[in-house]
Motif scaffolding. Sequence first.
Motif, mmCIF file in Angstrom:
data_model
loop_
_atom_site.group_PDB
_atom_site.id
_atom_site.type_symbol
_atom_site.label_atom_id
_atom_site.label_comp_id
_atom_site.label_asym_id
_atom_site.label_seq_id
_atom_site.Cartn_x
_atom_site.Cartn_y
_atom_site.Cartn_z
ATOM 1 N N ALA A 1 -42.720 -50.115 -15.520
ATOM 2 C CA ALA A 1 -41.860 -49.881 -16.684
ATOM 3 C C ALA A 1 -40.509 -50.559 -16.522
ATOM 4 N N LEU A 2 -40.134 -50.901 -15.288
ATOM 5 C CA LEU A 2 -38.844 -51.523 -15.034
ATOM 6 C C LEU A 2 -38.940 -53.018 -14.773
ATOM 7 N N ASP A 3 -40.133 -53.579 -14.790
ATOM 8 C CA ASP A 3 -40.277 -55.012 -14.586
ATOM 9 C C ASP A 3 -39.773 -55.758 -15.822
ATOM 10 N N VAL A 4 -38.807 -56.633 -15.631
ATOM 11 C CA VAL A 4 -38.303 -57.431 -16.742
ATOM 12 C C VAL A 4 -39.350 -58.495 -17.069
ATOM 13 N N LEU A 5 -39.784 -58.532 -18.305
ATOM 14 C CA LEU A 5 -40.844 -59.438 -18.723
ATOM 15 C C LEU A 5 -40.322 -60.738 -19.295
ATOM 16 N N GLY A 6 -39.059 -60.767 -19.671
ATOM 17 C CA GLY A 6 -38.489 -61.983 -20.224
ATOM 18 C C GLY A 6 -37.284 -61.681 -21.089
ATOM 19 N N PHE A 7 -36.765 -62.713 -21.654
ATOM 20 C CA PHE A 7 -35.587 -62.654 -22.500
ATOM 21 C C PHE A 7 -35.986 -62.208 -23.898
ATOM 22 N N ASP A 8 -35.249 -61.264 -24.481
ATOM 23 C CA ASP A 8 -35.472 -60.899 -25.869
ATOM 24 C C ASP A 8 -34.376 -61.566 -26.681
ATOM 25 N N ASN A 9 -33.380 -60.864 -27.127
ATOM 26 C CA ASN A 9 -32.278 -61.468 -27.865
ATOM 27 C C ASN A 9 -30.970 -61.178 -27.155
ATOM 28 N N LEU A 10 -30.028 -62.091 -27.281
ATOM 29 C CA LEU A 10 -28.667 -61.860 -26.834
ATOM 30 C C LEU A 10 -27.847 -61.585 -28.077
ATOM 31 N N LEU A 11 -27.125 -60.481 -28.113
ATOM 32 C CA LEU A 11 -26.294 -60.133 -29.260
ATOM 33 C C LEU A 11 -24.857 -60.523 -28.980
ATOM 34 N N LEU A 12 -24.268 -61.278 -29.898
ATOM 35 C CA LEU A 12 -22.867 -61.662 -29.802
ATOM 36 C C LEU A 12 -22.106 -61.056 -30.965
ATOM 37 N N PRO A 13 -21.029 -60.320 -30.695
ATOM 38 C CA PRO A 13 -20.219 -59.786 -31.789
ATOM 39 C C PRO A 13 -19.350 -60.882 -32.381
ATOM 40 N N LEU B 1 -19.519 -63.298 -40.363
ATOM 41 C CA LEU B 1 -20.822 -63.935 -40.185
ATOM 42 C C LEU B 1 -20.834 -65.370 -40.696
ATOM 43 N N GLY B 2 -20.256 -65.620 -41.857
ATOM 44 C CA GLY B 2 -20.250 -66.976 -42.402
ATOM 45 C C GLY B 2 -19.510 -67.952 -41.519
ATOM 46 N N THR B 3 -18.356 -67.544 -41.017
ATOM 47 C CA THR B 3 -17.576 -68.391 -40.116
ATOM 48 C C THR B 3 -18.345 -68.645 -38.826
ATOM 49 N N ALA B 4 -18.983 -67.603 -38.313
ATOM 50 C CA ALA B 4 -19.748 -67.740 -37.071
ATOM 51 C C ALA B 4 -20.924 -68.684 -37.249
ATOM 52 N N LEU C 1 -28.421 -63.579 -31.324
ATOM 53 C CA LEU C 1 -28.212 -62.806 -32.538
ATOM 54 C C LEU C 1 -26.716 -62.605 -32.754
ATOM 55 N N LEU C 2 -26.205 -63.145 -33.854
ATOM 56 C CA LEU C 2 -24.817 -62.936 -34.242
ATOM 57 C C LEU C 2 -24.762 -61.657 -35.068
ATOM 58 N N ARG C 3 -23.840 -60.773 -34.709
ATOM 59 C CA ARG C 3 -23.718 -59.507 -35.431
ATOM 60 C C ARG C 3 -22.272 -59.295 -35.843
ATOM 61 N N PRO D 1 -14.707 -68.405 -31.980
ATOM 62 C CA PRO D 1 -13.404 -67.822 -32.329
ATOM 63 C C PRO D 1 -13.192 -66.393 -31.832
ATOM 64 N N TRP D 2 -14.241 -65.703 -31.437
ATOM 65 C CA TRP D 2 -14.127 -64.320 -30.967
ATOM 66 C C TRP D 2 -14.205 -64.214 -29.447
ATOM 67 N N GLY D 3 -14.160 -65.333 -28.763
ATOM 68 C CA GLY D 3 -14.123 -65.332 -27.303
ATOM 69 C C GLY D 3 -15.468 -65.296 -26.610
ATOM 70 N N ASN D 4 -16.569 -65.396 -27.343
ATOM 71 C CA ASN D 4 -17.895 -65.467 -26.717
ATOM 72 C C ASN D 4 -18.052 -66.854 -26.107
#
Length: 133
Positions: free
Chosen positions: A4-16, A20-23, A56-58, A114-117
């Motif tokens: 249950a703890l084995d990482v299977l791969g990358f899903d999504n990276l969320l960036l605040p 949204l339009g500017t990003a 994923l831009l949020r 612009p948000w430092g990501n």
Amino acid sequence: MSPALDVLGFDNLLLPVGDLGTAVAFYEAAGLHVKFRFDEAGIALLAAGKETPGVLLRAEDGFGPRTPPWPAARLWLEVADARAAAEALAAAGIAQLDAPFATSTGYVVEFADPWGNVIGFTDYLKRPELARN
């Protein structure tokens, strides 16, 4: 380790992001492509190669522009040639955090939205056997 703890791969990276339009416009100028955009939910998914997951831009209310702290978390995305990517970023008017630098596998160029990501484009020119085809 438990299965249950084995990482299977990358899903999504969320960036605040603050807008949204500017990003979306910023990341498209940086060469990333939008897979889908859902303005009502304040999200857009950027492609990360041929993989289903992506960046994923949020949109976050009240999240204004900021300078990236040092050190900051970073996401590096593989490209064929990071130094060529640096030239493309400069041509698009996107400031780099520093000149492209060497790693043991190739080169990296980093930039911040612009948000430092902080995003890096990295290559495997020194170790082509490790690169994606």
